[in-house]
Design a protein around this motif. Structure first.
Motif, mmCIF file in Angstrom:
data_model
loop_
_atom_site.group_PDB
_atom_site.id
_atom_site.type_symbol
_atom_site.label_atom_id
_atom_site.label_comp_id
_atom_site.label_asym_id
_atom_site.label_seq_id
_atom_site.Cartn_x
_atom_site.Cartn_y
_atom_site.Cartn_z
ATOM 1 N N ARG A 50 0.901 -1.148 -0.022
ATOM 2 C CA ARG A 50 -0.037 0.118 0.216
ATOM 3 C C ARG A 50 0.964 1.268 -0.001
ATOM 4 O O ARG A 50 1.671 1.163 0.827
ATOM 5 C CB ARG A 50 -0.813 -0.041 0.988
ATOM 6 C CG ARG A 50 -1.953 1.338 1.412
ATOM 7 C CD ARG A 50 -2.907 1.147 2.450
ATOM 8 N NE ARG A 50 -2.254 0.318 3.685
ATOM 9 C CZ ARG A 50 -1.912 1.236 4.920
ATOM 10 N NH1 ARG A 50 -1.914 2.481 4.699
ATOM 11 N NH2 ARG A 50 -1.458 0.682 5.659
ATOM 12 N N ASN A 73 2.241 4.554 0.798
ATOM 13 C CA ASN A 73 2.194 5.443 2.247
ATOM 14 C C ASN A 73 2.824 6.914 1.899
ATOM 15 O O ASN A 73 4.025 6.945 2.239
ATOM 16 C CB ASN A 73 2.665 4.638 3.392
ATOM 17 C CG ASN A 73 2.554 5.573 4.720
ATOM 18 O OD1 ASN A 73 1.776 6.302 4.939
ATOM 19 N ND2 ASN A 73 3.582 5.624 5.438
ATOM 20 N N GLY A 100 -2.430 5.594 -0.430
ATOM 21 C CA GLY A 100 -3.455 4.588 -0.055
ATOM 22 C C GLY A 100 -3.837 3.479 -1.109
ATOM 23 O O GLY A 100 -4.441 2.696 -0.809
ATOM 24 N N SER A 101 -3.294 3.621 -2.380
ATOM 25 C CA SER A 101 -3.617 2.741 -3.416
ATOM 26 C C SER A 101 -2.867 1.376 -3.125
ATOM 27 O O SER A 101 -1.851 1.351 -2.423
ATOM 28 C CB SER A 101 -3.459 3.143 -4.839
ATOM 29 O OG SER A 101 -2.067 3.471 -4.843
ATOM 30 N N ARG A 102 -3.090 0.099 -3.474
ATOM 31 C CA ARG A 102 -2.873 -0.872 -3.184
ATOM 32 C C ARG A 102 -2.396 -1.696 -4.553
ATOM 33 O O ARG A 102 -2.907 -1.699 -5.481
ATOM 34 C CB ARG A 102 -3.555 -1.850 -2.518
ATOM 35 C CG ARG A 102 -4.194 -1.276 -1.045
ATOM 36 C CD ARG A 102 -5.429 -2.080 -0.545
ATOM 37 N NE ARG A 102 -5.081 -3.226 -0.066
ATOM 38 C CZ ARG A 102 -5.302 -4.593 -0.314
ATOM 39 N NH1 ARG A 102 -6.003 -4.533 -1.672
ATOM 40 N NH2 ARG A 102 -5.085 -5.600 -0.013
ATOM 41 N N GLU A 118 1.388 -5.442 3.190
ATOM 42 C CA GLU A 118 0.079 -5.723 3.968
ATOM 43 C C GLU A 118 0.222 -7.429 4.008
ATOM 44 O O GLU A 118 0.832 -8.007 3.331
ATOM 45 C CB GLU A 118 -1.092 -5.495 3.274
ATOM 46 C CG GLU A 118 -0.979 -3.735 3.220
ATOM 47 C CD GLU A 118 -2.736 -3.352 2.407
ATOM 48 O OE1 GLU A 118 -3.130 -4.127 1.708
ATOM 49 O OE2 GLU A 118 -2.835 -2.459 2.805
#
Length: 366
Positions: A305, A307, A333-335, A366
């Motif tokens: 992700r 940050n 915030g994109s994964r 994550e």
């Protein structure tokens, strides 16, 4: 610092030297809302300052009320862009008792002739928007908007000095801004500070979150540093935060040695004090079996992700190590799925498939 010429802030600044460090606890101390009555021609050491572009408002009073004593205003980029808010920002900074200077985003790469042309463009714009004569006009040399950072170090440095020479010849004071990684790997800063002592403004962050006060254990120790940009989000104002480790004056940095010892850090007016040893230790992290700099791909599958800063993005690169900018940004915030990783100079880079790489310090696994 960089906002692109369309003023979309998203270029990840090169701070490779600190990539392997853990995030620190952010100091969010209460701030007294009183404007600092600063001399607009002199700033004592250990003072706070900001740098702004058209992304920020023309009203600088909030920064002054939070303790900023100086401001760098983006005036230009290349030879085609002028910040439409520059005049208002300069006027407001001066009205708020802030020492006021300017910066130019360079796109000349390693071309000395283009560098001189850009410097003339920057100087003229600085005059036009009211930046006082004798103030700093900064060369912001980093990745983005086509600026080639991968030329030979000597050619890069020749071009940067050409810019600085032109600024100096026009009655302003030259300074160089860049990230710690580029200063150590792409620029001969010894040549720069030999000609223009204490003229470096270095960017290096301990964490990408809000930071109110700098932690000098993370200071990027090197010769000739006058200013340290320590955060992208100072005191929650979504503006770059800086601290000058030497006094600043409209005529330049106040009298100081032309060379500052690299270890311990810049020991000017005991700014670093006892933290200098831990700085040196943190800047040279031990290479373990899990972070061996083989410069080869290591199989690694995960989801990461981004940050960074809410509303902004990080640069996507064609090769790891800040090479071949793709001018595409991955939003905060994109994964993303990660397929492999590579360690270079103690920093990790993640591959997102094909020739698409990101700096691992902006990724949470994550």
């Amino acid at each position: 610092m960089h906002i692109s010429k369309s003023e979309w802030l998203g270029v990840a600044v090169c701070f490779g030297a600190l990539a392997s460090m853990p995030n620190t606890v952010v100091k969010n101390s209460p701030v007294a809302m009183t404007t600092v009555k600063a001399d607009t021609s002199y700033v004592e050491n250990k003072s706070y300052g900001v740098d702004v572009s058209s992304f920020q408002s023309t009203d600088m009073s909030n920064y002054a009320q939070n303790g900023a004593k100086y401001a760098f205003v983006k005036t230009t980029e290349g030879t085609w862009y002028t910040n439409p808010k520059a005049s208002g920002q300069v006027s407001s900074a001066l009205a708020n008792n802030m020492m006021t200077m300017s910066y130019h985003f360079a796109v000349f790469g390693n071309d000395a002739q283009k560098a001189s042309a850009e410097a003339n463009y920057a100087v003229n714009a600085s005059r036009n928007v009211g930046v006082p004569a004798g103030s700093y006009v900064v060369c912001d040399w980093e990745a983005g908007d086509g600026n080639n950072i991968n030329g030979p170090v000597e050619a890069n440095t020749d071009a940067i000095l050409s810019f600085m020479d032109t600024v100096n010849a026009n009655g302003y004071k030259p300074m160089l801004y860049s990230g710690a990684y580029l200063m150590r790997n792409k620029i001969d800063t010894d040549r720069v500070v030999a000609k223009y002592p204490n003229s470096l403004w270095v960017a290096s962050y301990a964490t990408m979150g809000r930071i109110d006060e700098p932690d000098f254990e993370y200071f990027p120790s090197m010769n000739g540093v006058a200013i340290w940009q320590f955060t992208h989000n100072w005191r929650g104002l979504h503006v770059d935060g800086n601290i000058n480790v030497l006094p600043l004056s409209k005529g330049g940095v106040s009298q100081a040695p032309s060379s500052v010892p690299a270890t311990p850090s810049v020991d000017i007016n005991q700014v670093i004090a006892s933290a200098s040893q831990s700085v040196a230790q943190k800047e040279q992290p031990a290479i373990t079996s899990t972070t061996t700099d083989t410069n080869q791909d290591v199989p690694f599958t995960a989801v990461g992700r981004v940050n960074y800063v809410p509303g902004y993005g990080i640069m996507l690169w064609g090769q790891p190590g800040y090479k071949n900018a793709l001018n595409r940004y991955l939003p905060h915030g994109s994964r993303w799925k990660i397929f492999k990783k590579r360690y270079i100079n103690g920093s990790v880079y993640y591959n997102l498939g094909g020739s698409q790489w990101v700096d691992g310090k902006y990724i949470i696994i994550e």
